[in-house]
Design an enzyme around this catalytic site. Structure first.
Site, PDB file in Angstrom:
ATOM      1  N   THR A 177      19.199 -38.974   0.876  1.00 35.98           N
ATOM      2  CA  THR A 177      19.389 -38.325  -0.424  1.00 35.98           C
ATOM      3  C   THR A 177      20.695 -37.545  -0.454  1.00 35.98           C
ATOM      4  O   THR A 177      21.406 -37.534  -1.468  1.00 35.98           O
ATOM      5  CB  THR A 177      18.203 -37.384  -0.713  1.00 35.98           C
ATOM      6  OG1 THR A 177      17.021 -38.163  -0.868  1.00 35.98           O
ATOM      7  CG2 THR A 177      18.438 -36.573  -1.975  1.00 35.98           C
ATOM      8  N   ASP A 206      23.191 -38.609  -3.322  1.00 36.40           N
ATOM      9  CA  ASP A 206      23.302 -37.723  -4.486  1.00 36.40           C
ATOM     10  C   ASP A 206      24.145 -36.476  -4.238  1.00 36.40           C
ATOM     11  O   ASP A 206      24.534 -35.806  -5.195  1.00 36.40           O
ATOM     12  CB  ASP A 206      21.901 -37.272  -4.934  1.00 36.40           C
ATOM     13  CG  ASP A 206      21.026 -38.435  -5.363  1.00 36.40           C
ATOM     14  OD1 ASP A 206      21.585 -39.478  -5.753  1.00 36.40           O
ATOM     15  OD2 ASP A 206      19.788 -38.300  -5.315  1.00 36.40           O
ATOM     16  N   CYS A 229      -0.115   0.569   7.839  1.00 31.45           N
ATOM     17  CA  CYS A 229      -0.476   0.971   6.480  1.00 31.45           C
ATOM     18  C   CYS A 229      -1.759   1.801   6.475  1.00 31.45           C
ATOM     19  O   CYS A 229      -1.932   2.674   5.622  1.00 31.45           O
ATOM     20  CB  CYS A 229      -0.634  -0.260   5.599  1.00 31.45           C
ATOM     21  SG  CYS A 229       0.925  -1.102   5.252  1.00 31.45           S
ATOM     22  N   GLU A 265       0.825  -1.203   0.000  1.00 31.04           N
ATOM     23  CA  GLU A 265       0.000   0.000   0.000  1.00 31.04           C
ATOM     24  C   GLU A 265       0.862   1.256   0.000  1.00 31.04           C
ATOM     25  O   GLU A 265       0.625   2.210  -0.748  1.00 31.04           O
ATOM     26  CB  GLU A 265      -0.923   0.023   1.217  1.00 31.04           C
ATOM     27  CG  GLU A 265      -1.837  -1.189   1.337  1.00 31.04           C
ATOM     28  CD  GLU A 265      -1.245  -2.300   2.180  1.00 31.04           C
ATOM     29  OE1 GLU A 265      -0.028  -2.576   2.023  1.00 31.04           O
ATOM     30  OE2 GLU A 265      -1.973  -2.900   2.989  1.00 31.04           O
ATOM     31  N   GLU A 278      11.765 -32.189  -1.569  1.00 25.22           N
ATOM     32  CA  GLU A 278      12.334 -32.740  -2.798  1.00 25.22           C
ATOM     33  C   GLU A 278      12.707 -34.214  -2.695  1.00 25.22           C
ATOM     34  O   GLU A 278      13.197 -34.787  -3.647  1.00 25.22           O
ATOM     35  CB  GLU A 278      13.545 -31.907  -3.221  1.00 25.22           C
ATOM     36  CG  GLU A 278      13.184 -30.494  -3.643  1.00 25.22           C
ATOM     37  CD  GLU A 278      14.113 -29.928  -4.695  1.00 25.22           C
ATOM     38  OE1 GLU A 278      14.718 -30.722  -5.453  1.00 25.22           O
ATOM     39  OE2 GLU A 278      14.228 -28.704  -4.760  1.00 25.22           O
ATOM     40  N   CYS A 320      -2.624  -3.435   7.192  1.00 24.88           N
ATOM     41  CA  CYS A 320      -2.374  -3.607   8.618  1.00 24.88           C
ATOM     42  C   CYS A 320      -2.657  -2.314   9.374  1.00 24.88           C
ATOM     43  O   CYS A 320      -2.515  -1.221   8.836  1.00 24.88           O
ATOM     44  CB  CYS A 320      -0.939  -4.066   8.864  1.00 24.88           C
ATOM     45  SG  CYS A 320       0.326  -2.868   8.381  1.00 24.88           S
ATOM     46  N   TRP A 360      19.466 -37.938 -15.960  1.00 25.36           N
ATOM     47  CA  TRP A 360      18.328 -37.065 -15.655  1.00 25.36           C
ATOM     48  C   TRP A 360      17.076 -37.698 -16.218  1.00 25.36           C
ATOM     49  O   TRP A 360      17.082 -38.117 -17.377  1.00 25.36           O
ATOM     50  CB  TRP A 360      18.509 -35.681 -16.271  1.00 25.36           C
ATOM     51  CG  TRP A 360      19.680 -34.934 -15.713  1.00 25.36           C
ATOM     52  CD1 TRP A 360      20.903 -34.792 -16.271  1.00 25.36           C
ATOM     53  CD2 TRP A 360      19.714 -34.205 -14.470  1.00 25.36           C
ATOM     54  NE1 TRP A 360      21.713 -34.028 -15.477  1.00 25.36           N
ATOM     55  CE2 TRP A 360      21.008 -33.649 -14.365  1.00 25.36           C
ATOM     56  CE3 TRP A 360      18.797 -33.981 -13.463  1.00 25.36           C
ATOM     57  CZ2 TRP A 360      21.386 -32.878 -13.273  1.00 25.36           C
ATOM     58  CZ3 TRP A 360      19.175 -33.219 -12.390  1.00 25.36           C
ATOM     59  CH2 TRP A 360      20.451 -32.677 -12.300  1.00 25.36           C
ATOM     60  N   LEU A 413      21.056 -28.175  -3.728  1.00 27.95           N
ATOM     61  CA  LEU A 413      19.722 -27.637  -3.429  1.00 27.95           C
ATOM     62  C   LEU A 413      19.652 -26.117  -3.558  1.00 27.95           C
ATOM     63  O   LEU A 413      18.850 -25.461  -2.889  1.00 27.95           O
ATOM     64  CB  LEU A 413      19.251 -28.072  -2.038  1.00 27.95           C
ATOM     65  CG  LEU A 413      19.132 -29.578  -1.804  1.00 27.95           C
ATOM     66  CD1 LEU A 413      18.628 -29.850  -0.394  1.00 27.95           C
ATOM     67  CD2 LEU A 413      18.226 -30.234  -2.834  1.00 27.95           C
ATOM     68  N   THR A 459      21.143 -36.263  10.040  1.00 22.76           N
ATOM     69  CA  THR A 459      22.480 -35.705  10.201  1.00 22.76           C
ATOM     70  C   THR A 459      23.100 -35.405   8.845  1.00 22.76           C
ATOM     71  O   THR A 459      23.074 -36.252   7.943  1.00 22.76           O
ATOM     72  CB  THR A 459      23.374 -36.682  10.971  1.00 22.76           C
ATOM     73  OG1 THR A 459      22.774 -36.951  12.248  1.00 22.76           O
ATOM     74  CG2 THR A 459      24.760 -36.092  11.185  1.00 22.76           C
TER      75      THR A 459
END
Length: 345
Positions: free
Chosen positions: A196, A200, A84, A52, A264, A75, A170, A204, A229
Site C-alpha cells: 500500500t 498509494d 489514587c 480520581e 488500514e 490504583c 475516492w 497516515l 520495508t
C-alpha cells in the site's frame, strides 16, 4: 446510573491521549443540603494526574463526605504518580462507586481492598457493561498483552475497494473520510502493508481542523507501522517497520504500550488479520456506488470460506449515515466484552 454516565463522558474526552494508561473518567458528587454538585475529572497524559485525582482537585474541600464515581478501579500502587487510593482516602471520600475492576495484575482488586480497609464504602459493577465496552481496548490489552485491533475498510456496495486499474480515490465522500480520521485519532498506531505504501504513498496522519475534538497536531500523531520495508522517501516516514507473523507484530505493539491499533490495508493485510482471527472490530464505510462487475478489487485478497458452514459471522453494533455513505461497525463475537464483577459472579 446517571453519575457513572457522566464519568464515561469525561473519559471519552481524553480517549486516545492516555496510553499506555487507560482513559478513565471520574465524578465527585456532593449531596444535600444545597443540592447535588458534581466535579468531573479525566486521566491526563502519562505522568499527569489520574481521573480520581483530577476530580478530587476540582472538588477541593467539598470532597469530604462525598461520593466518587469512577469508571475503573482506583490504583493502589505507585507508578509515575502516587496511588489514587491514598488521595481518595486523604480527601475524606465516604463512598466510591466503581464501574469495573482493573484486570492489571498491579491493581486487580487491591485498590478496592485498600479503600475498604480504610473504611470507605465501595460498590463495584455499576453500568459495568457500558464501561467495559468503553474501555474494551485497555481491558483486552491487560488480559492478552496485545492491542485491540480495528480493521477499517472503504468499499462500494458490491464490496469492491479499487478499480481494476488500481485507482481507489475516492470511494467515499468527505464525511466518511473525516470520520475515518477520527478513528485514526482514537488509535495509538496505524498499520498498513508495504504494498500500500508503494502503490498509494499515504501519510497516515490525522488531518482534522483544530476545532475538531479529535484534532492532533504534527507532534501528536499515531505511530505509523508498515508491514515490510518502507521505501525510501515515503510519505509515511517516520514509520516503524515490522515483519513476521501478525500475532508477533501485535505482541510487540502491545509491549510498546499501544492499546488500540487501526489496520488500514490493503486487501492482503486485511485478509491476513481477518483470517487469523485477530480483528476485534470491523469498521466498513460503504458508498452508494457499484463497480458492476467481478474485475474490481475485493475487500480481501486471499482464500475465503469454502462452505457456508465456514462463513464468518459477527454482530452489527451500529449503522450510521454519513451524508449518503454508510458506516457499519461489526464486532467479532469472540471479542464481545460484557462484565461480571468477581463479587457478583
Amino acid at each position: 446510573m446517571a453519575w457513572m454516565g457522566r464519568a464515561i463522558e469525561a473519559a471519552e474526552q481524553v480517549r486516545g491521549r492516555t496510553s499506555p494508561n487507560p482513559w478513565v473518567g471520574a465524578v465527585v458528587v456532593t449531596g444535600p443540603p444545597g443540592g447535588h454538585r458534581s466535579f468531573p475529572g479525566a486521566t491526563a497524559p502519562p505522568g499527569g494526574p489520574h481521573a480520581e485525582v483530577a476530580a478530587l482537585a476540582a472538588a477541593g474541600a467539598a470532597a469530604a463526605g462525598a461520593t466518587l464515581y469512577v469508571t475503573l478501579e482506583p490504583c493502589a500502587h505507585a507508578g509515575r504518580t502516587p496511588p489514587c487510593t491514598d488521595a481518595v482516602i486523604a480527601a475524606g471520600i465516604r463512598r466510591v462507586v466503581v464501574g469495573v475492576e482493573d484486570p492489571d495484575p498491579l491493581v486487580s482488586g487491591r485498590g478496592i481492598a485498600a479503600l475498604r480497609a480504610a473504611g470507605v464504602e465501595v460498590e463495584v459493577g455499576v453500568r459495568a457493561d457500558d464501561v467495559a465496552a468503553h474501555l474494551a481496548p485497555y481491558l483486552a490489552h491487560r488480559r492478552t498483552g496485545r492491542p485491540w485491533v480495528v480493521l477499517k475498510l472503504a468499499a462500494t456496495l458490491d464490496g469492491r475497494i479499487a478499480a481494476p486499474d488500481g485507482t481507489s480515490r475516492w470511494i467515499t465522500g468527505g464525511a466518511a473520510r473525516r470520520d475515518a480520521h477520527r478513528l485514526r485519532s482514537q488509535s495509538d498506531a496505524v498499520i498498513v502493508g508495504a504494498g500500500t505504501v508503494r502503490a498509494d504513498d499515504p501519510a497516515l496522519t490525522v488531518r482534522l481542523p483544530p476545532d475538531d475534538r479529535w484534532y492532533r497536531g504534527p507532534d501528536d500523531q499515531p505511530v505509523r507501522v508498515v508491514l515490510g520495508t518502507v521505501p525510501p522517501g515515503a510519505a509515511v516516514e517516520p514509520a516503524l517497520s515490522l515483519t513476521g507473523p501478525l500475532d508477533r507484530v501485535l505482541s510487540e505493539l502491545g509491549e510498546r504500550g499501544h492499546l488500540q491499533v487501526l489496520v488500514e490495508g490493503g486487501a492482503r493485510v486485511a485478509h491476513g488479520f481477518h483470517s487469523a482471527g485477530l480483528v476485534d472490530r470491523y469498521v466498513l464505510y460503504l458508498a452508494p456506488a457499484l463497480f458492476g462487475g467481478d474485475d474490481a478489487r475485493p475487500l480481501f485478497a486471499g482464500p475465503g470460506a469454502a462452505t457456508m458452514g465456514d462463513l464468518w459471522r459477527g454482530r452489527v453494533t451500529s449503522v450510521t449515515s454519513l451524508e449518503g455513505d454508510l458506516r457499519v461497525e461489526l464486532a467479532a463475537r469472540s471479542s464481545d466484552l460484557t462484565w461480571s464483577s468477581p463479587e457478583n459472579a
